[in-house]
Every structure is written in C-alpha cells, then in structure tokens.
Design an enzyme around this catalytic site. Structure first.
Site, PDB file in Angstrom:
ATOM      1  N   GLU A   1      -1.376 -21.614   3.596  1.00  0.00           N
ATOM      2  CA  GLU A   1      -1.600 -21.834   5.018  1.00  0.00           C
ATOM      3  C   GLU A   1      -2.811 -22.729   5.217  1.00  0.00           C
ATOM      4  O   GLU A   1      -3.778 -22.670   4.460  1.00  0.00           O
ATOM      5  CB  GLU A   1      -1.819 -20.500   5.738  1.00  0.00           C
ATOM      6  CG  GLU A   1      -0.553 -19.673   5.841  1.00  0.00           C
ATOM      7  CD  GLU A   1      -0.724 -18.435   6.693  1.00  0.00           C
ATOM      8  OE1 GLU A   1      -1.881 -18.073   6.997  1.00  0.00           O
ATOM      9  OE2 GLU A   1       0.289 -17.826   7.053  1.00  0.00           O
TER      10      GLU A   1
ATOM     11  N   CYS B   1       2.175  -6.844   8.253  1.00  0.00           N
ATOM     12  CA  CYS B   1       1.498  -8.137   8.286  1.00  0.00           C
ATOM     13  C   CYS B   1       2.190  -9.207   7.439  1.00  0.00           C
ATOM     14  O   CYS B   1       2.867  -8.903   6.455  1.00  0.00           O
ATOM     15  CB  CYS B   1       0.055  -7.985   7.801  1.00  0.00           C
ATOM     16  SG  CYS B   1      -0.946  -6.955   8.890  1.00  0.00           S
ATOM     17  N   ASP B   2       1.989 -10.450   7.880  1.00  0.00           N
ATOM     18  CA  ASP B   2       2.233 -11.651   7.095  1.00  0.00           C
ATOM     19  C   ASP B   2       3.602 -11.654   6.413  1.00  0.00           C
ATOM     20  O   ASP B   2       4.616 -11.526   7.069  1.00  0.00           O
ATOM     21  CB  ASP B   2       1.073 -11.849   6.102  1.00  0.00           C
ATOM     22  CG  ASP B   2      -0.267 -11.948   6.852  1.00  0.00           C
ATOM     23  OD1 ASP B   2      -0.303 -12.657   7.855  1.00  0.00           O
ATOM     24  OD2 ASP B   2      -1.238 -11.309   6.447  1.00  0.00           O
ATOM     25  N   LYS B   3       3.662 -11.760   5.083  1.00  0.00           N
ATOM     26  CA  LYS B   3       4.936 -11.899   4.365  1.00  0.00           C
ATOM     27  C   LYS B   3       5.671 -10.582   4.180  1.00  0.00           C
ATOM     28  O   LYS B   3       6.802 -10.557   3.712  1.00  0.00           O
ATOM     29  CB  LYS B   3       4.712 -12.488   2.950  1.00  0.00           C
ATOM     30  CG  LYS B   3       3.794 -13.690   2.873  1.00  0.00           C
ATOM     31  CD  LYS B   3       4.266 -14.854   3.655  1.00  0.00           C
ATOM     32  CE  LYS B   3       3.477 -15.105   4.913  1.00  0.00           C
ATOM     33  NZ  LYS B   3       2.069 -14.856   4.914  1.00  0.00           N
TER      34      LYS B   3
ATOM     35  N   ASP C   1      -3.416 -12.518   4.401  1.00  0.00           N
ATOM     36  CA  ASP C   1      -3.577 -13.971   4.428  1.00  0.00           C
ATOM     37  C   ASP C   1      -4.978 -14.399   4.855  1.00  0.00           C
ATOM     38  O   ASP C   1      -5.495 -15.414   4.387  1.00  0.00           O
ATOM     39  CB  ASP C   1      -2.546 -14.594   5.372  1.00  0.00           C
ATOM     40  CG  ASP C   1      -1.174 -14.697   4.724  1.00  0.00           C
ATOM     41  OD1 ASP C   1      -0.960 -14.037   3.697  1.00  0.00           O
ATOM     42  OD2 ASP C   1      -0.317 -15.428   5.253  1.00  0.00           O
TER      43      ASP C   1
ATOM     44  N   SER D   1      -1.064 -20.949   9.496  1.00  0.00           N
ATOM     45  CA  SER D   1      -1.207 -19.606  10.029  1.00  0.00           C
ATOM     46  C   SER D   1      -0.658 -19.594  11.445  1.00  0.00           C
ATOM     47  O   SER D   1      -0.666 -20.611  12.140  1.00  0.00           O
ATOM     48  CB  SER D   1      -2.688 -19.220  10.047  1.00  0.00           C
ATOM     49  OG  SER D   1      -2.908 -18.122  10.891  1.00  0.00           O
TER      50      SER D   1
ATOM     51  N   CYS E   1      -3.239  -8.607  13.296  1.00  0.00           N
ATOM     52  CA  CYS E   1      -4.170  -9.383  14.130  1.00  0.00           C
ATOM     53  C   CYS E   1      -3.588  -9.661  15.508  1.00  0.00           C
ATOM     54  O   CYS E   1      -2.411  -9.990  15.653  1.00  0.00           O
ATOM     55  CB  CYS E   1      -4.551 -10.676  13.422  1.00  0.00           C
ATOM     56  SG  CYS E   1      -5.492 -10.392  11.915  1.00  0.00           S
TER      57      CYS E   1
END
Length: 562
Positions: A450, A119-121, A78, A476, A192
């Site tokens: 985002e 991560c993310d999705k 992202d 985010s 992150c």
C-alpha cells in the site's frame, strides 16, 4: 450431516475417541459441528478482543444445540506494516487465511461456519476460503473503531496521523501537535474508523448478504455488537439443524452474480477503498462469477455517490453512518434512483431477501447519507481507467479526488515505494508532476504494498491538488488525492508503467475513464525491445513462492492453481 463422515459408524470409533479427549459426550455426536473461524491476534487493534467475541459466539452455539470448534487464522495490521518491507506480507496473507479456512473446514468435515474477521486482508481471505468449502456461513466482524478527537473536539483518525507526518515534514505541525494526534486518533478497539479497506469490506459483505444487518456499522465493543454476535450464532445453528436450510444457505447460493453486483453498487454509493476492487474480484473468481472490470464503470454511471466518509470527508466516520441509518438506509436510498440496478430479490443469510432487509430502513440524517436528489456526485466513487498505460485497467477512488478530475503532467519515476518517499521528502516532486511508483505490483513487490506513506506525504505537503500519482501497487483505504493504483499489466510482467521515463507526458481523464502516455507506437515498441524487468531480492521463502504463483491486480492477485 457433513460431519457424519468423521463421527458416525463403528469405523469412526478412533475419531470419536479423539473427540472425547476434547470433552465431547455421546449426545454431542448427533449435533451439527460448527467451525468458528476466529482472527484473534493481539497486535491488531481490530482483533485483540476477538477472543472474547468467540467465547460469546461459542456460548450461544452450545445453547442452541450445536457443537462449536474454534480455530484461528493469522492477521497483518497494514498500518503497523506500512512503510517498511513488512508490508510485502500483507496481501499474501490473504491467501494464507483462505487456505487456512479451507484446510480446517475440509479436513474435519465441519457442517457450517461462523467467521469472525475485521481488518484489512482478513475479511476477504475468510470469504475466499468459505467459498471453497461452500457450507452455510455467517460473517460477523469485530466492528468499527470510534473516531478520535483532538482537545478542541475535531474528529481525527489514522489517516489524519499519516497526513500529520507530511505536515510535520513541511513545518506546518510541531512535535507536540503531532504527538497529541498520535495519542488520540485511535481511541480503542475496532477497525479504523473511516471508510478504509476494513470497513469497506465489512460493509460490502453485509451488502452481499453473508453478514447480518448492521454488521458494517455497529461499533466494536458495544452491547449492540454483542447482540449481533449472539444473533449470528443462533442463525447458523438454525440453518445447520435443518437439512433443507443447510442446502439453501450454502454460501455460493448467496454470493452469486447478483451479490457481486450489489456489492459494487454499494461501494460506488459510499466511495469505498480501491482495495475492494482487488478483493471482490478475487471473491468473484472463488464464487465462479465471471466479472469483467469494465462493468464497474457502467455501475458507476448509474449509481449516485451519496455517503462521504473519512478520508474523503474527514469529519464523518462509521459511527455517523450507523446513527444515520446504517447500510440498509444507504441501500434503500440508492434503490430509489430509476436507473440503478440493485438486485433486491437476492437472498440474505438471516432469511428472506435484500428487499425484506431494507424495507423499513430510513435515512435519519441527510447531512451524512445524502438523498438521491442531492448526491455528492451523480456517478459512483470508483472508476476503472484504460489506455496504453493500463491495457488491463487501473483503479482510482474518484470520491477521494482533491481538485480536478483531469490531469496532464510529466512523469517522475521511482522503482520502489521507498525511493518515492525519499524523492518526495527530498523535493524531487514538483507541482504538475505525475509520480510513478512501479515494481510494487503483486509480482513485482512482490506482495503489492500500500502507498499510504507517499500519498499522505503528498497531501501533508500541500501537493494534493497539484500532482497525480500512479502505481502498479495499491493504496490504503485512507488514501485520497488523484491516486491511481493496480496498473495492469504491472512493470514486473513488462507492462507500460515499466517502460516510462522521467519527463514522459501522462494524460489522465477520469470522466472518460482513460490514462495514456503520449508516446508513438514506434517509440513504445522500441522501449519494449530494450526492456528487462527488475527482479527484486525479497526476504523469506513465502514471498518467493508467492511471486511465482500470483496473477496481476486485474485478476484479483489470486494465486494460479494450475
């Protein structure tokens, strides 16, 4: 075993022939077949090392009498997709990942699975796919990244860099300072380092019981993480080799109504990303759990916010939570509040219950994980707001609010994120305004971008306490400020956010869970009759297909299946 369908009997001689081509021997056909769903991809910092993780997992699976079969899913970073039309593909990638897991596992009738997301999705996508397959599944994610540090020792992370761009635009940071920040903020592999979407989801799957203790906080690329990988592999083999355990630990027996509730309790206690609402809602639907978004406000009322992590508190990162006792310590502490409902009897994948997992947990640093007597707030870190501007709800990360929890201001409307960025940097947004970014919902984007770039610009330009932002898009996990997303219905489906005009007065009251525009019913009806939603041109066939099938954010942005 489920895999007997592809490996047993004379009529499966052709199938066994194909298995022999990839190295299987006679003795392997009596062993459980374990899918290893890996999200290794070289462009994502949380994933570029996961090929090494899968080798560790497969080695341990073989040692424990099972046969591993690795397959891969896609992934989108992202942060790299942010600020251009690449972000349109981020949320849709969740559906591709879910479909991939379902496809491979069911096409080959594998007995059980280990999922390696980060991560993310990718984490919620794998959970959704696993629920469709409903075999025993252990999740073991890549682990969080270490925080970066400036030369003076100040801890920094990716959110600091995004906000640094805003400071640079305002003249409060020079080019050398921004470059130093860029070079040290992300010091190595991992998700992150703050409580952004990746780490929010990776802690919540631990809370739900499908990942082992420590999954959410043990750092990436450490000996402790490697041992977690091996432990996960040993456990899935133990389950897969026992018929009773196989039935007992089907993933839908763990992710039930109680697990969804526990996830949101932990989310409230830690002030997770607003994206968790989107993803856990989608997970609940895949699990067959009827979850009403309004329940979140009740959970918030009865759950203390006891852990602030970046971006809400920029000096604290996931490594600090780990040192302070990890997720189990958070859950143990919040369970002490008499009116907090945490279902301690629900099962966890390693065996036993939530109560068994957290019984010996202790908070080792009360400056990082506060006591229940000294919370950051007596209410949870997320809220769902309702009103004439969001009849089906919208989401705010109350843990990230800078300044007042109430706001009244004039609307300044933008029909895309890019318009908003240009307007904010061009001085169109002033103190007291409510920035409205619309046509960025699941259908309107399409893909629900985002909004980290505009929110970071607002913070970096010193307007964090002085303006509010609402959008039918999403944020985010690194976003902070009075930022409200997931407005439903969205503009593309005729929602009120699409009817707003510059200068309309918007009232936001997070303590009373309300968001309204001060317009008469007659004026609203007039605007509805005159309204035609904008339909954007989009790149690529997949996004056009997605737009046709996707539901709005209040429904988890899942695809309509019938």
């Amino acid at each position: 075993m489920r895999s007997d369908e592809v490996k047993k009997g004379w009529n499966r001689a052709p199938h066994r022939s194909l298995f022999r081509a990839i190295g299987l021997k006679d003795e392997d056909f009596d062993k459980p077949f374990i899918g290893v769903a890996n999200s290794f991809i070289e462009i994502v910092p949380g994933h570029f090392f996961l090929n090494k993780y899968s080798e560790i997992v497969k080695d341990e699976i073989r040692k424990n009498g099972c046969v591993p079969f690795e397959f891969n899913t896609i992934g989108v970073d992202d942060g790299i997709a942010m600020g251009h039309d690449g972000m349109l593909y981020s949320l849709p990638s969740r559906e591709i990942i879910a479909n991939s897991v379902e496809t491979v596992m069911n096409a080959h009738k594998l007995d059980a699975m280990i999922c390696i997301p980060n991560c993310d999705k990718i984490t919620p996508g794998m959970v959704m796919g696993a629920l469709r397959v409903n075999v025993p599944t252990v999740f073991v994610t890549g682990g969080p990244m270490r925080a970066g540090h400036l030369s003076d020792g100040t801890p920094v992370d990716l959110a600091t860099v995004f906000e640094g761009v805003g400071k640079f635009e305002k003249g409060e940071m020079n080019e050398n300072e921004l470059r130093e920040l860029e070079c040290v903020a992300c010091p190595g592999g991992g998700s992150c380092s703050g409580m952004f979407t990746a780490n929010s989801m990776n802690t919540l799957i631990e809370a739900m019981g499908i990942a082992l203790k420590g999954n959410g906080t043990i750092l990436a690329l450490t000996p402790e993480r490697e041992e977690l990988l091996r432990k996960a592999a040993r456990r899935i083999c133990e389950i897969a080799k026992d018929e009773k355990l196989t039935e007992q630990y089907r993933i839908k027996n763990i992710i039930n109504e109680k697990a969804i509730h526990n996830a949101f309790v932990v989310d409230m206690a830690m002030g997770g990303s607003t994206n968790t609402v989107l993803h856990v809602t989608a997970i609940a639907k895949e699990a067959g759990v009827d979850f009403d978004l309004k329940e979140l406000n009740e959970i918030a009322r009865h759950t203390s916010h006891i852990a602030k992590i970046s971006p809400s508190l920029q000096t604290v990162h996931m490594e600090d939570i780990n040192k302070a006792g990890g997720m189990s310590a958070v859950m143990k502490e919040i369970s002490k509040r008499s009116d907090t409902i945490l279902y301690l009897d629900n099962p966890v994948i390693e065996g036993g219950s939530v109560a068994d997992r957290i019984k010996d947990a202790k908070v080792l640093d009360t400056s990082v994980i506060h006591s229940i007597e000294n919370p950051y707030s007596k209410v949870g870190g997320l809220a769902i707001l309702y009103g004439n501007l969001a009849k089906e709800g919208c989401v705010i990360k109350t843990a990230g609010i800078i300044g007042s929890r109430q706001f009244t201001g004039k609307a300044v409307c933008f029909n895309s994120q890019q318009e908003a960025i240009e307007g904010i940097t061009g001085g169109k947004v002033k103190e007291g305004d409510v920035v409205v970014i619309r046509y960025e919902g699941p259908k309107g984007g399409p893909g629900m971008q985002e909004m980290l770039a505009p929110t970071s610009l607002i913070m970096g330009m010193g307007l964090g306490e002085k303006v509010a932002l609402i959008t039918d898009g999403r944020f985010s996990g690194a976003t902070r400020g009075l930022s409200i997303g997931h407005v439903s219905p969205e503009a593309a489906e005729g929602g009120m956010i699409g009817l707003l005009k510059d200068g309309d007065i918007i009232e936001i009251d997070t303590d009373n869970f309300s968001i309204n525009v001060k317009l008469s019913d007659e004026e609203i009806e007039k605007r509805k009759k005159e309204f035609t939603p904008i339909k954007k041109d989009v790149p690529g066939k997949w996004l056009k297909e997605y737009r046709m099938l996707v539901t709005n954010a209040s429904n988890g942005a899942i695809l309509k299946a019938d």
